[in-house]
Enzyme design. Structure first.
Site, PDB file in Angstrom:
ATOM      1  N   GLY A  54       0.824  -1.201   0.000  1.00 53.28           N
ATOM      2  CA  GLY A  54       0.000   0.000   0.000  1.00 53.28           C
ATOM      3  C   GLY A  54       0.862   1.256   0.000  1.00 53.28           C
ATOM      4  O   GLY A  54       2.096   1.188   0.091  1.00 53.28           O
ATOM      5  N   CYS A 168      -1.639  11.957  10.474  1.00 51.34           N
ATOM      6  CA  CYS A 168      -0.718  12.727   9.633  1.00 51.34           C
ATOM      7  C   CYS A 168      -0.823  14.226   9.881  1.00 51.34           C
ATOM      8  O   CYS A 168       0.200  14.928   9.963  1.00 51.34           O
ATOM      9  CB  CYS A 168      -0.971  12.417   8.159  1.00 51.34           C
ATOM     10  SG  CYS A 168      -2.678  12.656   7.620  1.00 51.34           S
ATOM     11  N   HIS A 284      -0.100  17.935   2.899  1.00 50.93           N
ATOM     12  CA  HIS A 284      -1.109  18.708   3.614  1.00 50.93           C
ATOM     13  C   HIS A 284      -0.517  20.039   4.067  1.00 50.93           C
ATOM     14  O   HIS A 284       0.682  20.132   4.367  1.00 50.93           O
ATOM     15  CB  HIS A 284      -1.592  17.953   4.856  1.00 50.93           C
ATOM     16  CG  HIS A 284      -2.342  16.691   4.555  1.00 50.93           C
ATOM     17  ND1 HIS A 284      -2.865  16.390   3.321  1.00 50.93           N
ATOM     18  CD2 HIS A 284      -2.682  15.642   5.369  1.00 50.93           C
ATOM     19  CE1 HIS A 284      -3.478  15.211   3.379  1.00 50.93           C
ATOM     20  NE2 HIS A 284      -3.386  14.743   4.603  1.00 50.93           N
TER      21      HIS A 284
END
Length: 383
Positions: A54, A168, A284
């Site tokens: 992943g 995160c 982000h």
């Protein structure tokens, strides 16, 4: 001015922007800081990764490679779908094994890049043999499990066999908040986030790409949406994760809960967040406001940020063009970018405002997990 779908896709970063080695723009350079492990160590660790096929799992393997983690052997565990496939790595070609608790326990350290449900079912059992570093939210709020950003609270993991990786958004923001907390103290924190589509996985990126192309090519006036609550192309969505009874989303409450735990603050410390999904691929960004206990000095704050490990101060509004943190420059970087540091007009001499951008798959996930493992080497838990 008209853009072709391909040109606009390029502005978004393109599919290749999902890899940390990608160079975006003529000024972009990818930099991988050196390992924090004491060079005198002779340790060679047996490392396991569950979920290495992943996005986060791939980045964990990449961080182990680039930071020269002392790997004696690398074992990759997966589902029946991926078992038997081969993953190429610096440590050799690795055949993916069907996950088995007893096999995972044979490792010295195991990284979990899987769902919370999987972690709840297996993490504690694996930790009977190996140190487990879990990237899910399954154990973050359990008092007995350390929630670790090594530069901030690395000492909390000493002697622990199960360690949680933070959300995160929290990990990225606190890299900038912590140096200022130590310098000026903190009475409250207010954060607004601008989170990339990849926070919703490959499906989120695919929906953004397809929807953008459809609108630009004139196939639709408004893009279709299945992954996100509303169309993301040419839009922002103030909704990430499920809404809670207090009106905040779970993503927003994670910032509140995890800030308190990681920074060792009171359980009722005032911290709030508004989390917004934006139409970018990766990295982000966050606008952060803190009210401080001590009178602030912007130059002192900038110096503290510039000296902080894992932080890169980008703050020159007088240059041409001005420089400040952006997703475009933060993508693929290990350090968190911080800039726009200024005295708060809301809190006056006792407040600071600043802007942060960080790669959520690296600093917000894989890199942080590998840094935790490096701390385990340095504190003697991995020996």
């Amino acid at each position: 001015m008209k853009f072709s779908a391909l040109a606009l896709f390029g502005l978004l970063g393109g599919a290749a922007a999902f890899t940390p080695s990608t160079h975006i723009g003529s000024q972009r350079q990818t930099f991988f800081p050196r390992s924090t492990i004491d060079k005198s160590t002779s340790l060679q660790a047996k490392v396991g990764v569950v979920g290495a096929t992943g996005a986060v799992g791939k980045e964990i393997v990449g961080c182990l490679e680039k930071r020269n983690f002392p790997v004696e052997s690398l074992r990759i565990f997966g589902s029946s779908r991926s078992a038997g496939s081969t993953v190429k790595s610096k440590f050799g070609d690795v055949t993916v094994e069907l996950f088995d608790v007893e096999a995972a326990k044979e490792c010295d350290v195991v990284f979990l890049a899987v769902s919370g449900d999987f972690a709840l079912e297996h993490a504690e059992a694996i930790s009977q043999g190996a140190i487990v570093i879990d990237n899910s939210s399954a154990f973050r709020y359990k008092p007995e499990v350390p929630l670790c950003v090594p530069e901030i609270n690395g000492s909390t993991i000493k002697g622990k066999k199960l360690i949680a990786n933070p959300n995160c958004t929290t990990a990225i923001g606190l890299m900038a908040v912590n140096p200022l907390l130590k310098k000026f103290g903190m009475k409250r924190l207010i954060m607004s986030t601008y989170q990339a589509s990849s926070g919703a996985g490959q499906e989120g990126m695919d929906e953004l790409k397809a929807g953008t192309k459809a609108v630009v090519n004139g196939e639709r006036e408004v893009a279709e949406n299945k992954v996100f609550a509303h169309p993301l192309p040419f839009n922002v969505i103030p909704h990430i994760d499920k809404f809670q009874e207090n009106g905040y989303t779970k993503e927003e409450m994670k910032v509140t809960w995890e800030t308190r735990k990681i920074c060792g603050l009171a359980d009722d410390f005032p911290a709030s967040c508004t989390a917004v999904r934006i139409p970018t691929y990766r990295a982000h960004s966050e606008s952060i406001v803190i009210e401080t206990e001590k009178k602030v000095d912007v130059a002192v704050a900038q110096a503290a940020l510039a000296a902080a490990p894992g932080v890169k101060l980008i703050d020159d509004i007088l240059s041409d063009p001005p420089t400040y943190p952006m997703p475009l420059s933060a993508t693929g970087q290990y350090d968190v970018e911080v800039g726009r540091v200024r005295r708060s007009e809301a809190f006056g001499d006792y407040g600071l405002e600043f802007f942060v951008s960080g790669d959520q798959l690296l600093r917000g996930a894989a890199l942080n997990a590998v840094l935790v493992a490096e701390e385990c080497v340095n504190n003697g838990d991995l020996a």
